[in-house]
Design a protein around this motif. Structure first.
Motif, PDB file in Angstrom:
ATOM      1  N   CYS A  84      -4.637 -16.663 -18.425  1.00 60.58           N
ATOM      2  CA  CYS A  84      -5.238 -17.954 -18.787  1.00 60.58           C
ATOM      3  C   CYS A  84      -4.184 -18.906 -19.341  1.00 60.58           C
ATOM      4  N   ILE A  85      -4.138 -20.109 -18.768  1.00 60.44           N
ATOM      5  CA  ILE A  85      -3.104 -21.072 -19.160  1.00 60.44           C
ATOM      6  C   ILE A  85      -3.268 -21.499 -20.622  1.00 60.44           C
ATOM      7  N   PHE A  86      -4.509 -21.626 -21.095  1.00 55.71           N
ATOM      8  CA  PHE A  86      -4.702 -22.058 -22.488  1.00 55.71           C
ATOM      9  C   PHE A  86      -4.415 -20.911 -23.464  1.00 55.71           C
ATOM     10  N   PHE A  89     -17.650 -31.268 -22.987  1.00 59.56           N
ATOM     11  CA  PHE A  89     -17.386 -29.897 -22.523  1.00 59.56           C
ATOM     12  C   PHE A  89     -17.800 -29.837 -21.052  1.00 59.56           C
ATOM     13  N   ASN A  90     -16.872 -29.922 -20.145  1.00 58.69           N
ATOM     14  CA  ASN A  90     -17.217 -29.697 -18.741  1.00 58.69           C
ATOM     15  C   ASN A  90     -17.528 -28.216 -18.573  1.00 58.69           C
ATOM     16  N   THR A  91     -18.673 -27.912 -17.992  1.00 61.79           N
ATOM     17  CA  THR A  91     -19.128 -26.515 -17.902  1.00 61.79           C
ATOM     18  C   THR A  91     -19.582 -26.226 -16.478  1.00 61.79           C
ATOM     19  N   PHE A 106      -4.268 -30.118 -28.523  1.00 57.49           N
ATOM     20  CA  PHE A 106      -3.043 -30.646 -27.916  1.00 57.49           C
ATOM     21  C   PHE A 106      -3.415 -31.724 -26.904  1.00 57.49           C
ATOM     22  N   ARG A 107      -2.446 -32.594 -26.601  1.00 56.93           N
ATOM     23  CA  ARG A 107      -2.720 -33.707 -25.683  1.00 56.93           C
ATOM     24  C   ARG A 107      -2.855 -33.199 -24.249  1.00 56.93           C
ATOM     25  N   ASP A 108      -3.829 -33.786 -23.531  1.00 54.57           N
ATOM     26  CA  ASP A 108      -4.048 -33.427 -22.128  1.00 54.57           C
ATOM     27  C   ASP A 108      -2.833 -33.859 -21.300  1.00 54.57           C
ATOM     28  N   LEU A 109      -2.477 -33.011 -20.346  1.00 52.80           N
ATOM     29  CA  LEU A 109      -1.329 -33.283 -19.465  1.00 52.80           C
ATOM     30  C   LEU A 109      -1.565 -34.523 -18.609  1.00 52.80           C
ATOM     31  N   MET A 110      -2.820 -34.795 -18.253  1.00 50.87           N
ATOM     32  CA  MET A 110      -3.165 -35.951 -17.416  1.00 50.87           C
ATOM     33  C   MET A 110      -4.204 -36.790 -18.160  1.00 50.87           C
ATOM     34  N   ALA A 131     -19.758 -29.719 -13.027  1.00 52.02           N
ATOM     35  CA  ALA A 131     -19.230 -30.582 -14.093  1.00 52.02           C
ATOM     36  C   ALA A 131     -17.710 -30.724 -14.030  1.00 52.02           C
ATOM     37  N   HIS A 132     -17.094 -30.138 -12.986  1.00 53.59           N
ATOM     38  CA  HIS A 132     -15.651 -30.221 -12.762  1.00 53.59           C
ATOM     39  C   HIS A 132     -14.849 -29.474 -13.818  1.00 53.59           C
ATOM     40  N   GLN A 133     -15.362 -28.308 -14.270  1.00 51.14           N
ATOM     41  CA  GLN A 133     -14.538 -27.454 -15.130  1.00 51.14           C
ATOM     42  C   GLN A 133     -13.475 -26.803 -14.268  1.00 51.14           C
ATOM     43  N   THR A 134     -12.213 -26.938 -14.677  1.00 51.17           N
ATOM     44  CA  THR A 134     -11.105 -26.365 -13.906  1.00 51.17           C
ATOM     45  C   THR A 134     -10.352 -25.288 -14.686  1.00 51.17           C
ATOM     46  N   VAL A 135     -10.450 -25.313 -16.013  1.00 48.53           N
ATOM     47  CA  VAL A 135      -9.806 -24.285 -16.846  1.00 48.53           C
ATOM     48  C   VAL A 135     -10.921 -23.533 -17.567  1.00 48.53           C
ATOM     49  N   PHE A 136     -10.956 -22.205 -17.367  1.00 46.52           N
ATOM     50  CA  PHE A 136     -12.097 -21.422 -17.872  1.00 46.52           C
ATOM     51  C   PHE A 136     -11.776 -20.754 -19.204  1.00 46.52           C
ATOM     52  N   VAL A 138     -12.748 -22.269 -22.863  1.00 48.15           N
ATOM     53  CA  VAL A 138     -13.532 -23.412 -23.340  1.00 48.15           C
ATOM     54  C   VAL A 138     -12.641 -24.431 -24.053  1.00 48.15           C
ATOM     55  N   HIS A 139     -12.868 -25.710 -23.732  1.00 49.69           N
ATOM     56  CA  HIS A 139     -12.096 -26.790 -24.354  1.00 49.69           C
ATOM     57  C   HIS A 139     -12.986 -28.006 -24.506  1.00 49.69           C
ATOM     58  N   MET A 140     -12.857 -28.624 -25.654  1.00 59.34           N
ATOM     59  CA  MET A 140     -13.534 -29.890 -25.928  1.00 59.34           C
ATOM     60  C   MET A 140     -12.560 -31.018 -25.599  1.00 59.34           C
ATOM     61  N   HIS A 141     -12.964 -31.914 -24.695  1.00 57.42           N
ATOM     62  CA  HIS A 141     -12.168 -33.121 -24.463  1.00 57.42           C
ATOM     63  C   HIS A 141     -12.533 -34.127 -25.542  1.00 57.42           C
ATOM     64  N   LEU A 142     -11.544 -34.657 -26.236  1.00 61.27           N
ATOM     65  CA  LEU A 142     -11.743 -35.760 -27.180  1.00 61.27           C
ATOM     66  C   LEU A 142     -11.073 -36.980 -26.550  1.00 61.27           C
TER      67      LEU A 142
HETATM   68  P1  5GP Z   1     -11.563 -29.381 -17.221  1.00 60.44           P
HETATM   69  O1  5GP Z   1     -11.492 -30.039 -15.861  1.00 60.44           O
HETATM   70  O2  5GP Z   1     -11.536 -27.873 -17.092  1.00 60.44           O
HETATM   71  O3  5GP Z   1     -12.686 -29.860 -18.083  1.00 60.44           O
HETATM   72  O4  5GP Z   1     -10.267 -29.830 -17.998  1.00 60.44           O
HETATM   73  C1  5GP Z   1      -9.029 -29.173 -17.939  1.00 60.44           C
HETATM   74  C2  5GP Z   1      -8.009 -30.144 -18.495  1.00 60.44           C
HETATM   75  O5  5GP Z   1      -6.840 -29.423 -18.801  1.00 60.44           O
HETATM   76  C3  5GP Z   1      -7.628 -31.260 -17.522  1.00 60.44           C
HETATM   77  O6  5GP Z   1      -7.915 -32.514 -18.121  1.00 60.44           O
HETATM   78  C4  5GP Z   1      -6.149 -31.034 -17.295  1.00 60.44           C
HETATM   79  O7  5GP Z   1      -5.434 -32.248 -17.187  1.00 60.44           O
HETATM   80  C5  5GP Z   1      -5.733 -30.231 -18.507  1.00 60.44           C
HETATM   81  N1  5GP Z   1      -4.633 -29.304 -18.303  1.00 60.44           N
HETATM   82  C6  5GP Z   1      -4.523 -28.391 -17.297  1.00 60.44           C
HETATM   83  N2  5GP Z   1      -3.407 -27.669 -17.455  1.00 60.44           N
HETATM   84  C7  5GP Z   1      -2.801 -28.124 -18.592  1.00 60.44           C
HETATM   85  C8  5GP Z   1      -1.604 -27.763 -19.274  1.00 60.44           C
HETATM   86  O8  5GP Z   1      -0.859 -26.862 -18.894  1.00 60.44           O
HETATM   87  N3  5GP Z   1      -1.301 -28.476 -20.408  1.00 60.44           N
HETATM   88  C9  5GP Z   1      -2.108 -29.468 -20.879  1.00 60.44           C
HETATM   89  N4  5GP Z   1      -1.713 -30.094 -22.009  1.00 60.44           N
HETATM   90  N5  5GP Z   1      -3.248 -29.836 -20.251  1.00 60.44           N
HETATM   91  C10 5GP Z   1      -3.586 -29.172 -19.131  1.00 60.44           C
END
Ligand code: 5GP
Ligand code: ZN
Length: 116
Positions: A7-9, A88-90, A31-35, A94-99, A101-105
């Motif tokens: 898991c990347i997180f 919380f994309n779930t 931490f700040r989102d990469l995108m 909902a376009h959850q890409t990282v499994f 759990v993460h809260m987007h602020l």
């Molecule tokens: P999701 O689509 O699962 O709700 O959000 C995953 C978020 O994680 C995306 O906004 C994506 O830009 C961010 N993300 C993915 N990989 C990384 C990473 O390695 N570092 C950081 N800081 N953000 C990441």
């Protein structure tokens, strides 16, 4: 504490992948989102691995509450007096890409509703 080596997180929590950390507690990391999708876009996560918000709330309810405490402190630090959005994309729809759990602020700009 549970971790998934794939898991990347979890790897960010372990310090194996760098991240721009803005807040830490015993149970959470932010931490700040990469995108970034807004001037402030921070991901607030539990240190333990849970796939989604419901699993976290069942497994570590206190940590689920800590995510909201962290969000309040980060929003204050970032000067988001005009408001912010917590998401919380779930699941796939909902376009959850990282499994992990993460809260987007999200904040720092005016937002539309409904979201896309
Ligand atoms: P999701 O689509 O699962 O709700 O959000 C995953 C978020 O994680 C995306 O906004 C994506 O830009 C961010 N993300 C993915 N990989 C990384 C990473 O390695 N570092 C950081 N800081 N953000 C990441
Ligand atoms: Zn994880």
């Amino acid at each position: 504490m549970t971790a998934d080596p794939e898991c990347i997180f979890c790897r960010i929590v372990a310090g194996e992948i760098p991240a721009d950390v803005v807040h830490e507690s015993a149970t959470t990391l932010a931490f700040r989102d990469l995108m970034p999708q807004a001037p402030t876009h921070v991901l607030v996560i539990p240190r333990s691995h849970y796939p989604n918000a419901a699993a976290l709330a069942t497994g570590e309810p206190a940590t689920a509450a800590h995510l909201f405490d962290a969000a309040r402190e980060i929003a204050a630090d970032e000067g988001l007096e005009n408001g912010y959005r917590l998401v919380f994309n779930t699941g796939a729809d909902a376009h959850q890409t990282v499994f992990h759990v993460h809260m987007h602020l999200l904040g720092g700009r005016s937002m539309d509703w409904p979201p896309g």
